[in-house]
Design a protein around this motif. Sequence first.
Motif, PDB file in Angstrom:
ATOM      1  N   ILE A  29       0.832  -1.202   0.000  1.00 25.53           N
ATOM      2  CA  ILE A  29       0.000   0.000   0.000  1.00 25.53           C
ATOM      3  C   ILE A  29       0.868   1.254   0.000  1.00 25.53           C
ATOM      4  O   ILE A  29       0.691   2.148  -0.838  1.00 25.53           O
ATOM      5  N   THR A  30       1.827   1.327   0.912  1.00 27.45           N
ATOM      6  CA  THR A  30       2.632   2.547   1.041  1.00 27.45           C
ATOM      7  C   THR A  30       3.663   2.707  -0.068  1.00 27.45           C
ATOM      8  O   THR A  30       3.857   3.815  -0.586  1.00 27.45           O
ATOM      9  N   PHE A  31       4.337   1.625  -0.451  1.00 30.06           N
ATOM     10  CA  PHE A  31       5.384   1.740  -1.468  1.00 30.06           C
ATOM     11  C   PHE A  31       4.841   2.231  -2.813  1.00 30.06           C
ATOM     12  O   PHE A  31       5.389   3.178  -3.403  1.00 30.06           O
ATOM     13  N   PRO A  32       3.755   1.645  -3.334  1.00 31.48           N
ATOM     14  CA  PRO A  32       3.198   2.178  -4.583  1.00 31.48           C
ATOM     15  C   PRO A  32       2.722   3.624  -4.455  1.00 31.48           C
ATOM     16  O   PRO A  32       2.792   4.389  -5.419  1.00 31.48           O
ATOM     17  N   THR A  33       2.225   3.991  -3.269  1.00 30.68           N
ATOM     18  CA  THR A  33       1.786   5.374  -3.065  1.00 30.68           C
ATOM     19  C   THR A  33       2.959   6.336  -3.221  1.00 30.68           C
ATOM     20  O   THR A  33       2.838   7.394  -3.868  1.00 30.68           O
ATOM     21  N   LEU A  34       4.106   5.969  -2.653  1.00 29.55           N
ATOM     22  CA  LEU A  34       5.292   6.818  -2.784  1.00 29.55           C
ATOM     23  C   LEU A  34       5.762   6.884  -4.235  1.00 29.55           C
ATOM     24  O   LEU A  34       6.168   7.952  -4.722  1.00 29.55           O
ATOM     25  N   LEU A  35       5.708   5.755  -4.927  1.00 28.39           N
ATOM     26  CA  LEU A  35       6.084   5.761  -6.350  1.00 28.39           C
ATOM     27  C   LEU A  35       5.162   6.681  -7.145  1.00 28.39           C
ATOM     28  O   LEU A  35       5.610   7.389  -8.054  1.00 28.39           O
ATOM     29  N   ALA A  36       3.876   6.668  -6.808  1.00 29.54           N
ATOM     30  CA  ALA A  36       2.907   7.495  -7.532  1.00 29.54           C
ATOM     31  C   ALA A  36       3.201   8.979  -7.389  1.00 29.54           C
ATOM     32  O   ALA A  36       2.900   9.767  -8.287  1.00 29.54           O
ATOM     33  N   PHE A  37       3.813   9.363  -6.275  1.00 34.85           N
ATOM     34  CA  PHE A  37       4.163  10.767  -6.062  1.00 34.85           C
ATOM     35  C   PHE A  37       5.579  11.098  -6.545  1.00 34.85           C
ATOM     36  O   PHE A  37       6.094  12.186  -6.276  1.00 34.85           O
TER      37      PHE A  37
END
Length: 252
Positions: A29-37
């Motif tokens: 959940i968190t890792f893809p969110t950081l990639l998205a930003f």
Amino acid sequence: MDAIETVAIGAASVAAGAINAMVGSGTLITFPTLLAFGYPPVLANVSNNIGLVPGVLSAAYGYRRELKGQLRRLLRFGAASLLGGLAGALLLLTLPAGAFDAVVPVLILAACVLVMLQPRLNRWLKERQGAAAAKDGGVPMWCGVLGAGVYGGYFGAAQGVLLMGLFGSFLRDDLQRLNAAKNVLASIVNGVAAVVFIAVADVDWTVAAVISVGSTLGGLVGAKVGRTLPPNVLRGVIVTVGVTAATVMIVR
């Protein structure tokens, strides 16, 4: 970090903390969110790992009653988690960044498969409770925990699923007690990796702080909030986010 980014990462970290307490796939959940930003993969992984440490600790605290009588087990397997987490963190920092970019999509997809197989693993675990099993799993179990630690120190998504699968294969105990032990071992892996990252790696401390607060809250209330969601919905969200992240990393 603007307000929208802060809220999004914070919300993702609360969900990750809750998921880690129950399943062990919060990084998806968190890792893809950081990639998205737009955060670079290695920086995102390092900052995410550090931020999730308080969350896994709070999850372990939440299961403190189930930890009674497991000191010997935790000391034995904790040593394997410590060594594995250290090795995985050093691999992340030693191997070229390009290697991480190439390997992580595979790891994410593998983690998604494990999450999808979680119901079958749960049934297997229950069946194993009545089967003969070594008291501590012997050398194979210790080596398995070591390998899970290396994976967790390097990336870590679905580390908890790996550990629960190992427990079901080699140990005979109540599932809640095994889940409690899983949370402690995961906190050891994340903790030792975080120490290495803080010492020698670049860290986005703002991101780490936001994830830290959110994951701690999520870890504490995960049993109450997370269990209100149908298991299939929860797994569906994790797998969707994970597959999306893997696809983005492959095509970028």
